[in-house]
Design a protein around this motif. Structure first.
Motif, PDB file in Angstrom:
ATOM      1  N   LEU A  54       1.105  -1.263   0.029  1.00 46.61           N
ATOM      2  CA  LEU A  54      -0.279   0.210   0.403  1.00 46.61           C
ATOM      3  C   LEU A  54       0.779   1.333   0.102  1.00 46.61           C
ATOM      4  N   LEU A  55       1.008   1.657  -1.208  1.00 48.38           N
ATOM      5  CA  LEU A  55       1.502   3.937  -1.598  1.00 48.38           C
ATOM      6  C   LEU A  55       0.776   4.319  -0.294  1.00 48.38           C
ATOM      7  N   VAL A  56       1.634   5.245  -0.224  1.00 48.57           N
ATOM      8  CA  VAL A  56       1.222   6.407   1.166  1.00 48.57           C
ATOM      9  C   VAL A  56       2.155   7.724  -0.031  1.00 48.57           C
ATOM     10  N   PRO A  57       1.016   8.474  -0.287  1.00 41.99           N
ATOM     11  CA  PRO A  57       1.829   9.291  -0.899  1.00 41.99           C
ATOM     12  C   PRO A  57       3.340   9.909  -0.206  1.00 41.99           C
ATOM     13  N   GLY A  58       3.641  10.554  -1.170  1.00 46.41           N
ATOM     14  CA  GLY A  58       5.521  10.837  -0.152  1.00 46.41           C
ATOM     15  C   GLY A  58       6.221   9.909  -0.208  1.00 46.41           C
ATOM     16  N   ALA A 118       5.156 -13.231  -4.591  1.00 49.95           N
ATOM     17  CA  ALA A 118       4.574 -12.276  -5.306  1.00 49.95           C
ATOM     18  C   ALA A 118       4.030 -11.002  -4.621  1.00 49.95           C
ATOM     19  N   TRP A 119       3.640 -10.066  -5.835  1.00 45.40           N
ATOM     20  CA  TRP A 119       3.231  -8.621  -4.921  1.00 45.40           C
ATOM     21  C   TRP A 119       1.974  -8.145  -5.801  1.00 45.40           C
ATOM     22  N   ARG A 120       1.455  -6.992  -5.568  1.00 46.89           N
ATOM     23  CA  ARG A 120       0.889  -6.110  -5.993  1.00 46.89           C
ATOM     24  C   ARG A 120       0.270  -5.140  -5.205  1.00 46.89           C
ATOM     25  N   THR A 121       0.937  -3.373  -6.129  1.00 49.79           N
ATOM     26  CA  THR A 121       0.747  -2.540  -5.950  1.00 49.79           C
ATOM     27  C   THR A 121      -0.600  -0.984  -5.601  1.00 49.79           C
ATOM     28  N   LEU A 122      -0.791  -1.253  -4.112  1.00 51.54           N
ATOM     29  CA  LEU A 122      -2.054  -0.956  -4.435  1.00 51.54           C
ATOM     30  C   LEU A 122      -2.261   0.656  -3.968  1.00 51.54           C
ATOM     31  N   SER A 123      -3.121   0.979  -4.243  1.00 49.12           N
ATOM     32  CA  SER A 123      -3.878   2.980  -3.703  1.00 49.12           C
ATOM     33  C   SER A 123      -4.960   2.990  -3.423  1.00 49.12           C
ATOM     34  N   PRO A 124      -5.732   4.097  -2.555  1.00 41.86           N
ATOM     35  CA  PRO A 124      -6.801   3.634  -2.405  1.00 41.86           C
ATOM     36  C   PRO A 124      -7.968   3.590  -3.031  1.00 41.86           C
ATOM     37  N   ASP A 125      -7.495   4.567  -4.349  1.00 46.07           N
ATOM     38  CA  ASP A 125      -8.330   4.755  -5.241  1.00 46.07           C
ATOM     39  C   ASP A 125      -7.634   3.622  -6.545  1.00 46.07           C
ATOM     40  N   GLY A 126      -7.169   3.318  -6.613  1.00 46.79           N
ATOM     41  CA  GLY A 126      -5.976   2.744  -7.964  1.00 46.79           C
ATOM     42  C   GLY A 126      -5.415   4.091  -8.965  1.00 46.79           C
ATOM     43  N   ALA A 127      -5.210   5.063  -8.854  1.00 42.98           N
ATOM     44  CA  ALA A 127      -4.904   6.009  -9.554  1.00 42.98           C
ATOM     45  C   ALA A 127      -2.841   5.688  -8.933  1.00 42.98           C
ATOM     46  N   PRO A 128      -2.250   6.346  -9.555  1.00 43.62           N
ATOM     47  CA  PRO A 128      -0.853   6.533  -8.889  1.00 43.62           C
ATOM     48  C   PRO A 128      -1.095   7.311  -8.416  1.00 43.62           C
ATOM     49  N   VAL A 129       0.102   7.104  -7.542  1.00 40.44           N
ATOM     50  CA  VAL A 129       0.621   7.645  -6.349  1.00 40.44           C
ATOM     51  C   VAL A 129       2.182   8.557  -6.320  1.00 40.44           C
ATOM     52  N   VAL A 130       2.488   9.571  -6.094  1.00 40.44           N
ATOM     53  CA  VAL A 130       3.012  10.572  -6.020  1.00 40.44           C
ATOM     54  C   VAL A 130       3.672  10.101  -4.862  1.00 40.44           C
ATOM     55  N   ALA A 131       5.509  10.170  -5.232  1.00 39.35           N
ATOM     56  CA  ALA A 131       6.320   9.493  -4.157  1.00 39.35           C
ATOM     57  C   ALA A 131       7.683  10.492  -3.712  1.00 39.35           C
ATOM     58  N   SER A 132       8.296  10.845  -2.804  1.00 38.55           N
ATOM     59  CA  SER A 132       8.868  11.910  -2.445  1.00 38.55           C
ATOM     60  C   SER A 132       9.975  12.699  -3.195  1.00 38.55           C
ATOM     61  N   PRO A 136      -2.203   5.937   9.734  1.00 36.78           N
ATOM     62  CA  PRO A 136      -3.095   5.258   9.678  1.00 36.78           C
ATOM     63  C   PRO A 136      -4.784   5.664   9.954  1.00 36.78           C
ATOM     64  N   ASP A 137      -5.663   5.731   8.896  1.00 42.11           N
ATOM     65  CA  ASP A 137      -6.389   6.699   9.774  1.00 42.11           C
ATOM     66  C   ASP A 137      -7.865   5.998   8.869  1.00 42.11           C
ATOM     67  N   GLY A 138      -8.927   5.913   9.450  1.00 39.50           N
ATOM     68  CA  GLY A 138     -10.386   5.503   8.844  1.00 39.50           C
ATOM     69  C   GLY A 138      -9.699   4.407   8.005  1.00 39.50           C
ATOM     70  N   PRO A 139     -10.410   4.465   6.081  1.00 36.85           N
ATOM     71  CA  PRO A 139     -10.304   3.305   5.647  1.00 36.85           C
ATOM     72  C   PRO A 139      -8.885   2.776   5.569  1.00 36.85           C
ATOM     73  N   SER A 196     -10.606   6.615   0.879  1.00 40.43           N
ATOM     74  CA  SER A 196     -11.261   5.972   0.263  1.00 40.43           C
ATOM     75  C   SER A 196     -11.157   4.792  -0.428  1.00 40.43           C
ATOM     76  N   ILE A 197     -11.070   3.838  -0.149  1.00 37.85           N
ATOM     77  CA  ILE A 197     -10.211   2.387  -0.231  1.00 37.85           C
ATOM     78  C   ILE A 197     -11.411   1.480  -1.122  1.00 37.85           C
ATOM     79  N   GLY A 198     -11.157   1.295  -2.605  1.00 40.95           N
ATOM     80  CA  GLY A 198     -11.872   0.790  -3.429  1.00 40.95           C
ATOM     81  C   GLY A 198     -11.317  -0.831  -2.864  1.00 40.95           C
ATOM     82  N   THR A 199     -12.514  -1.283  -3.818  1.00 41.55           N
ATOM     83  CA  THR A 199     -12.468  -2.822  -4.416  1.00 41.55           C
ATOM     84  C   THR A 199     -11.267  -3.031  -5.195  1.00 41.55           C
ATOM     85  N   ALA A 200     -11.028  -4.200  -4.861  1.00 44.67           N
ATOM     86  CA  ALA A 200      -9.441  -4.355  -5.531  1.00 44.67           C
ATOM     87  C   ALA A 200      -9.331  -6.184  -5.799  1.00 44.67           C
ATOM     88  N   ALA A 201      -8.897  -7.099  -6.710  1.00 46.59           N
ATOM     89  CA  ALA A 201      -8.472  -8.354  -7.026  1.00 46.59           C
ATOM     90  C   ALA A 201      -8.116  -9.043  -5.777  1.00 46.59           C
TER      91      ALA A 201
END
Length: 339
Positions: free
Chosen positions: A12-16, A42-56, A87-90, A329-334
């Motif tokens: 789970l990637l966090v902005p920054g 095996a691995w999958r990268t995730l974000s709350p909405d599936g959009a790209p995440v901006v790194a630091s 971490p908070d909320g979703p 918001s965290i969506g639904t993933a495979a």
């Protein structure tokens, strides 16, 4: 433990977040698959909405999907940078769901601090990057901030960031596939060896090499415990049965500098870390590092670093984390992980 099927991670990637931290986790796992000639991880990268995440670094990194509390990952990794907030909320829902399943819950770089602040590393040491450790310890005295590289148990893992993430990945590889695979991955990475979890992040420029006189190692160890209450050099010398002059000759021979210079450097390095990582007033920093006179402290600090304590605080000070995160918001993933 040995894996008969791929050990799957949701990352789970966090902005920054740190691109280095992400690569330091994934590349050793990829190389483990390569060395073993089978899919160990095996691995999958995730974000709350599936959009790209901006790194630091400003890179926008695409992800494989969105988070799903019901996804059957063997482990969930909170990948963050130095400005992570608890971490908070979703986010809490996703991490808590993994914890309830008995999955490995991990945090790398600032993600370790975030998990700890959210209560997921209770009774575990929390590896905190040396530059942020003072501030974290002040903000969270109830948590055990550690100088170590990483921590790994059956259900929890954390790393201080940087190259320590490689060592965490190697420890996970060794646990899942054996030491031979982990050592082979080290060879592929040109990494000298898998470092132990509790090894210090920053051994210190003044640390003596193994061939140095053991009395030097003893004196330096005692100096590190006396930074806030300096002792005269003759007291350090007496600890190892030497006179002040004998100790000075020993230091000059093996380290090329006097014991007084080594001790002063330790105290100034400590002061620089406090200025960078805490809100302590400069006068308080000076006292904590054994300087009775603030003017003397300012002079020797400027002589060492080329700027005043006040000038040092602003340019190099990292942004202070608040240990809270925005609700997202965290969506639904495979629910499966791809190699």
């Amino acid at each position: 433990m040995r894996a008969s099927v791929p050990f799957t991670l949701g990352i789970l990637l966090v902005p920054g977040f740190s691109v280095l931290g992400l690569a330091a986790l994934i590349e050793p796992l990829r190389l483990a698959n390569h060395v073993a000639d089978r899919a160990l991880f095996a691995w999958r990268t995730l974000s709350p909405d599936g959009a790209p995440v901006v790194a630091s670094s400003g890179f926008a990194v695409g992800v494989d999907g969105t988070g799903d509390p019901d996804a059957a990952f063997d482990g969930l990794v909170l990948c963050a940078g130095g400005e992570v907030e608890a971490p908070d909320g979703p986010y809490t829902e996703l991490i808590a769901a993994s914890a309830r399943r008995g999955a490995l819950v991990a945090g790398i770089d600032g993600g370790a601090e975030g998990l700890a602040a959210a209560g997921h590393l209770a009774d575990r040491p929390v590896p905190v990057h040396w530059r942020r450790r003072e501030h974290f310890a002040l903000c969270r005295p109830d948590l055990a901030a550690s100088d170590g590289l990483f921590d790994l148990s059956d259900t929890r893992a954390s790393s201080a960031g940087g190259m320590a993430v490689v060592d965490l990945a190697l420890a996970l590889i060794q646990r899942q596939a054996g030491r031979d695979i982990a050592v082979s991955v080290c060879d592929e990475l040109l990494h000298q060896r898998p470092r132990a979890a509790g090894e210090p992040q920053r051994p210190g420029a003044a640390a003596p090499a193994p061939q140095h006189d053991p009395r030097i190692a003893h004196v330096i160890a005692v100096m590190r415990t006396a930074i806030g209450a300096p002792r005269p050099i003759h007291a350090f010398a007496a600890d190892v049965g030497l006179s002040s002059r004998q100790l000075e000759r020993l230091f000059l021979r093996d380290l090329g500098c006097s014991p007084g210079a080594v001790f002063l450097d330790m105290r100034l390095d400590r002061a620089r870390d406090l200025l960078a990582g805490t809100d302590q007033p400069i006068a308080s920093v000076a006292r904590d590092c054994g300087f009775v006179s603030q003017s003397h402290f300012s002079k020797v600090f400027r002589d060492r670093f080329g700027l005043s304590p006040g000038e040092a605080r602003q340019p190099v000070r990292p942004p202070r984390p608040s240990w809270r995160a925005p609700a997202v918001s965290i969506g639904t993933a495979a629910s499966t992980a791809d190699a």
